[in-house]
Design an enzyme around this catalytic site. Structure first.
Site, PDB file in Angstrom:
ATOM      1  N   GLU A 147       1.230  -1.153   0.048  1.00 54.85           N
ATOM      2  CA  GLU A 147      -0.023  -0.196  -0.001  1.00 54.85           C
ATOM      3  C   GLU A 147       0.179   1.609   0.217  1.00 54.85           C
ATOM      4  O   GLU A 147       0.836   2.634  -0.611  1.00 54.85           O
ATOM      5  CB  GLU A 147      -0.683   0.465   1.317  1.00 54.85           C
ATOM      6  N   HIS A 176      -9.855  -4.884  10.893  1.00 56.37           N
ATOM      7  CA  HIS A 176     -10.862  -4.871   9.611  1.00 56.37           C
ATOM      8  C   HIS A 176     -11.906  -4.156   9.937  1.00 56.37           C
ATOM      9  O   HIS A 176     -12.899  -4.600   9.051  1.00 56.37           O
ATOM     10  CB  HIS A 176     -10.873  -6.481   9.093  1.00 56.37           C
TER      11      HIS A 176
END
Lengths: 402, 395
Positions: free
Chosen positions: A138, A207
């Site tokens: 990322e 998450h």
């Protein structure tokens, strides 16, 4: 099966709670008849059944539209129905067709079609150079998106989950947000960073993060949160066309919402809030998934005789203080319902902004309902309690309006 | 070490560059240069990893050598002037000086065009100059004035020049490398046939995002050239204390690498030319420039606590890039001592004038605090949390 009702007039039609059709909101005497459009796809899930955990879906899409909102999907039979992720994809596809500089990069967006199917089939249509599968890196692929944006390309960086973008925080904060300023205006960064965030269904702490609070102080970026297929497509298109870096927050649980949206092209303004339900007694400010909890609570409140004004703020940075201010001036009471954490969240900033600007118009202190300051637990019951539930919203409004 | 192979040696031919017509009639000798190609050997051969190294013989011209000399003297003078400006508190904050490393910037510029992109970290004053920036812009920006290249809002670490393909100017170590690979991606996307040089230091070479970006660049065949300016110290930490493998040109593993004498402008030029050709055909490449900085890491660092003064003066005597070119020019009889000294005096005057002019430039207006946060035309200006009545119309 979609059931579409339109209610004008004064009667409130009540249906039993376990009926598959939806309770309707009536309009009240003394007020202009508004067009209410309500549709449901699945069963209503009341609070009692929510605890069971399995097979729960987000259902009601009770959107009150202003009578003069011509472009909105009202009772006209034109337009087409789709799910929120399809609306995002439509917006994306239209923009990619319109401008060859638009490209998408992210993990599994290409051949796999996107982990939430937002980019399904786009790689086949536009090729591997425009829909790019990245490795799990990322920090660097966000940096690469920003570098590409500096030259004039319009990349859309997808974080598979917003939480993963924490790894790219340096790039987003220092390069994405600040390069336009530190270069004295030489570089524009027309990048869109998007991805699903928010508390899902027992996805675990890492998450289920809400990053809007972490990003909100970065100068130079804009943040928007979509909540319906209509505004998802509109905001996606607006974000791509914007010359500023925009972070588009989607929500994991909202991807399967269905709505009818217009066939013709439309864009939502990036800095505008959406009036979901006009009212008189209290202003409820919310965004993303909490909009639906608020609307559910609104039904209960209406039955109890309250008239809440619900505004989906949509633009998290900068706040649409124009719309919010007008509402505060009308109702004098504010309740903020958000999914962000209590500490340093969007609600905290919004409270400060409203107090600073509209202090004289408030009859009561601003109440802010946010998630608990805890990592989201896995257990279903505990997870429910970290997030604001409609019952809490009802109680808060009652207390606020005493 | 022989800088130039004489015609008597069996190796590269040395052509006498002077044309007799250039020697003037009045008897006073001027500096004579022309564009007849000559070949000079680099100081040391290239060391290659996973590729064939380019030849040691660099094709250049006396005109180019003189340009090198002038530019490097300008850069040296500029950095020393920045040093004194910092000490007199006209430059504040961080100031990272490039003296000693000039050959890298100058050699790279000679090998590429302005459509190729360069992106570097915070030691960017000289690279900016090479890419077409003016001394006024440099000094004004360092002093935070309006005439600066970023209008005074960037500072020493944020020099940019978009029209010349210079993308900065970045304060966070290593963050510019993914940006550089993004630039290369855009170049590939638009099929420009240009390349990007992403520069970083030996300290940044240990950043993870570098290897991430390298992996993506190799995977997507991007025309990205990663250049490690190895000045052997990451601030105060020597390279052998920070890296298990200080052979930075080999760290790309599957990506080819080349180790270059970064104090030899001609070697840098040759390597960059080779790298550009390679990157356009075969994807990314790593160049390691073996160079040295005379100053400390920044102006707050004396630079002598982690290295000896003998080391610094030793390098200055034996490997200084400007001295090397000076000796070359003298041996080729392009100019004599006095002429080169005149050039240096000229350069000094230029720098002094630019400083005087920069001092006259005003500080930015207070309203400049809020400009360039967002791009105008969208209506989203930074007024704190407030917003105007006017609604925004999107394009």
């Amino acid at each position: 099966m979609a059931a579409v009702f339109q209610a004008f007039g004064t009667a409130a039609v009540l249906l039993p709670a376990n009926d598959s059709r939806v309770r309707l909101l009536g309009s009240f005497p003394g007020r202009k008849a508004n067009v209410f459009e309500v549709r449901s796809e699945k069963k209503i899930v009341s609070d009692a059944t929510r605890v069971s955990g399995r097979g729960q879906h987000l259902i009601t899409n009770a959107v009150a539209t202003k009578a003069d909102a011509a472009a909105a999907s009202t009772g006209s039979k034109s337009g087409h129905e789709l799910l929120l992720f399809e609306a995002l994809r439509e917006g994306l596809e239209e923009e990619m067709e319109r401008d060859p500089c638009v490209c998408v990069m992210g993990e599994d967006v290409g051949h796999y079609g996107g982990s939430y199917k937002v980019t399904k089939d786009l790689a086949k249509k536009f090729g591997d150079l425009r829909v790019l599968d990245t490795p799990i890196a990322e920090n660097s692929f966000t940096g690469m998106g920003i570098g590409a944006a500096m030259t004039g390309l319009r990349p859309i960086v997808e974080g598979m989950n917003m939480g993963f973008l924490l790894l790219a925080f340096n790039q987003i904060s220092n390069n994405c947000g600040m390069l336009h300023y530190t270069s004295g205006g030489q570089f524009k960064i027309p990048i869109v960073i998007r991805g699903p965030g928010g508390v899902g269904r027992q996805l675990g702490a890492e998450h289920s993060q809400r990053l809007e609070s972490y990003f909100q102080s970065i100068p130079g970026i804009q943040m928007v949160a979509c909540s319906t297929p209509y505004n998802a497509k509109g905001l996606m298109k607006a974000a791509i066309r914007s010359e500023n870096p925009v972070i588009l927050f989607e929500h994991v649980l909202l991807y399967n919402l269905k709505e009818r949206i217009p066939d013709e092209e439309y864009i939502c303004s990036l800095e505008e809030a959406e009036m979901v339900r006009p009212g008189e007694h209290v202003t409820i400010l919310t965004y993303s998934r909490m909009r639906y909890h608020v609307m559910q609570a609104a039904k209960t409140l209406v039955n109890k005789g309250y008239d809440p004004e619900v505004i989906d703020i949509r633009s998290l940075k900068p706040f649409d203080l124009h719309t919010i201010g007008n509402s505060v001036k009308k109702t004098h009471r504010v309740l903020i319902v958000e999914e962000c954490m209590r500490t340093g969240g969007i609600g905290a900033s919004l409270t400060a902004a409203i107090t600073e600007n509209f202090h004289d118009y408030l009859d009561a202190p601003i109440v802010c309902l946010s998630s608990q300051d805890v990592p989201t637990p896995y257990a279903g019951t505990l997870e429910e309690w970290t997030v604001v539930q409609p019952a809490q919203i009802v109680t808060a409004v009652e207390q606020l309006c005493q | 070490m022989a800088l130039v192979s004489r015609s008597s040696s069996a190796a590269a031919a040395l052509l006498r560059p002077l044309s007799s017509a250039a020697a003037n009639v009045s008897g006073i000798r001027h500096v004579t240069t022309d564009t007849t190609p000559i070949t000079i050997e680099t100081s040391v051969p290239f060391t290659a990893h996973n590729c064939e190294p380019p030849s040691r013989s660099v094709s250049t011209t006396t005109a180019e050598l003189l340009t090198f000399f002038r530019q490097m003297s300008l850069m040296r003078r500029m950095e020393i002037a920045a040093d004194s400006l910092y000490k007199s508190k006209l430059i504040r904050g961080f100031c990272h000086l490039y003296d000693g490393q000039e050959a890298v910037a100058v050699g790279m510029e000679a090998a590429i065009t302005k459509s190729d992109c360069i992106i570097t970290a915070y030691r960017d004053h000289c690279t900016f100059l090479c890419r077409g920036g003016t001394l006024l812009e440099v000094f004004a920006e360092l002093m935070g004035r309006q005439a600066g290249c970023s209008k005074g809002k960037g500072g020493s670490m944020h020099f940019y020049r978009k029209k010349a393909g210079f993308y900065g100017g970045h304060g966070i170590v290593g963050a510019q490398v993914p940006l550089g690979c993004g630039l290369a991606f855009a170049q590939k996307y638009s099929k420009d046939e240009t390349v990007t040089f992403a520069l970083y230091g030996d300290g940044a070479a240990n950043q993870g995002q570098l290897f991430e970006a390298l992996n993506i660049s190799a995977l997507w065949d991007l025309p990205a050239i990663l250049v490690c300016e190895n000045n052997h110290y990451g601030m105060g930490t020597a390279e052998w204390r920070a890296a298990k493998s200080p052979a930075y040109y080999k760290r790309g593993d599957y990506v080819p690498g080349l180790k270059v004498d970064g104090m030899d402008a001609l070697a840098v030029k040759q390597a960059c030319k080779f790298a550009k050709e390679h990157a356009l055909k075969n994807g990314p490449l790593i160049l390691e420039m073996d160079t040295y900085r005379y100053h400390g890491h920044s102006m707050s660092d004396p630079g002598s606590t982690y290295r000896t003064r003998d080391e610094i003066s030793g390098i200055r005597q034996e490997r200084d890039p400007i001295e090397r070119v000076r000796k070359l020019l003298l041996s080729l009889d392009v100019a004599n001592e006095k002429e080169l000294k005149d050039i240096e005096k000229e350069v000094r005057k230029e720098v002094d004038e630019a400083i005087a002019q920069a001092k006259e430039s005003p500080m930015p207006e207070p309203s400049e605090l809020f400009t360039n946060i967002y791009v105008k035309g969208l209506g989203a200006e930074a007024f704190g949390a407030d917003r105007k009545e006017v609604r925004v119309i999107l394009p």
